[in-house]
Design an enzyme around this catalytic site. Structure first.
Site: not given
Ligand code: PLP
Length: 372
Positions: A235, A197, A177, A149, A325, A70
């Site tokens: 940090t 991520s 993903q 996703n 999400c 994110t």
């Molecule tokens: N982008 C995609 C395609 C995702 O599937 C996700 C999480 O589900 C994210 C971004 C967000 O990542 P994070 O959970 O590390 O903030």
């Protein structure tokens, strides 16, 4: 419990946990401190950066650690608008909210022009329309996710890269993903920016990174320190970064066998679910260019549909209703909505990993049938 929601998050692998615990015991200095404790942390940080860069065939100076996907998406898009003079963003309705809401914000407060490329009923990008949207455009950036996703669709990266090059547009791909699923060479993929991520590939939560090609320099989204080559203040999460590095190393080493395993599980699930449940429809490009571990499907409505996800949970199966999400939110999946799947149609997303077994898939099929 049978876990079939690996696209939402993954558990830590024992090897990853071991590395993290060791770092927690041995390393606590602030990597910005110049004394021995700080230097020890700095070594972990920079070794991690070097190893990750090597795995992706980029320079260590092109990897910037973040709190996850994110933050990476937000930083890249805001930075591109503010620091690189991007006037037009081209994206799609299928993107993660971290991209869509960043673009909304840029349009509202920074007067960025945001255009959405057409997609078909399977969620495939209309490449002709992408080409059209970039014609005679101001300096543009295309932001299209490497894999979706919710439905697993894979982006035709080569074609998008060619169109971007033709129009001198920059190319960002949310690769949350895909990094840790495939062996990836950023240079071949031709991304200017990518987001990653760790918790999607058996690493810890709250850590990730952005890849920013050395051709571009953006300012931070988070201010207050000179960390990460002045690209991200704060940090660094040393233990998380060390864990992520180990998780990515294992993912690369085991990529082929993991892919083989999930491909088999998914193929059996798709075949048998269709036989078992008349009227089941797969969403997205499920038989085409798609991630090998995600399957999204809609089911015929029954009197028990509203309780399906909950009943499956009670029966011991963790799956997602569209996307984790957005679970808990009152709105349904924006991805399925964009594909024209009605919000009243019961839909599930199942996502496998190499840790699943065929027995689990068989048991889930039975539970699904029983709860229809
Ligand atoms: N982008 C995609 C395609 C995702 O599937 C996700 C999480 O589900 C994210 C971004 C967000 O990542 P994070 O959970 O590390 O903030």
């Amino acid at each position: 419990m049978v876990y079939l929601d690996y696209a939402a998050s993954t558990p830590l692998l024992p090897e990853v946990k071991e590395v993290m615990l060791k770092q927690m015991d041995d390393v606590f200095g602030n990597p910005s401190s110049i004394h021995a404790f700080g230097r020890k942390s700095k070594v972990v940080l920079e070794n991690s950066r070097r190893q990750i860069a090597k795995m992706l065939n980029v320079s260590p100076s092109e990897i910037f650690f973040t709190s996850g996907g994110t933050e990476a998406n937000n930083t890249i898009l805001a930075g591109a608008c503010r620091d690189l003079g991007i006037g037009r963003f081209v994206s799609s309705a299928l993107e993660h909210p971290a991209v869509l809401q960043s673009l909304e914000w840029l349009a509202r407060y920074h007067k960025a022009e945001v255009l959405m490329v057409d997609i078909d009923a399977k969620g495939r990008i209309d490449l002709g329309h992408l080409d059209f949207l970039l014609k005679d455009a101001p300096r543009s950036l295309v932001t299209l996710m490497h894999a979706n996703n919710e439905i697993g669709n894979l982006l035709p990266v080569k074609e998008v890269q060619t169109i971007c090059k033709k129009h001198h547009a920059l190319f960002h791909s949310d690769s949350v993903q895909t990094i840790g699923k495939f062996k990836m060479d950023m240079k071949t993929l031709g991304f200017d920016f990518a987001s990653c991520s760790a918790h999607k590939f058996f690493g810890p939560k709250g850590v990730g990174f952005m890849y920013i090609s050395g051709k571009h320099r953006i300012k931070p989204l988070i201010w207050g320190g000179g960390q990460e080559l002045n690209m991200r203040a704060g940090t660094e999460n040393i233990h998380g970064i060390a864990g992520m590095t180990m998780a990515l190393k294992l993912a690369q080493q085991q990529a082929d066998e993991r892919l083989e395993k999930v491909k088999t599980l998914r193929a059996v699930f798709m075949e048998k679910s269709r036989q078992l449940i008349p009227g089941l429809v797969f969403n997205g490009d499920a038989h085409g260019s798609c991630l090998p571990h995600i399957v999204s499907f809609s089911l015929p409505e029954t009197s028990r549909s509203e309780m399906l996800l909950l009943n499956l949970d009670v029966a011991g199966f963790a799956v997602s209703g569209g996307s984790a999400c957005s679970s808990g939110a009152s709105k349904g999946s924006h991805v399925l909505h964009a594909l024209g799947v009605g919000s009243d149609i019961p839909s599930l997303r199942v996502s496998f990993s190499h840790l699943n077994t065929m027995e689990e898939v068989e048991a889930f099929l039975m539970a699904l049938k029983d709860n229809m």
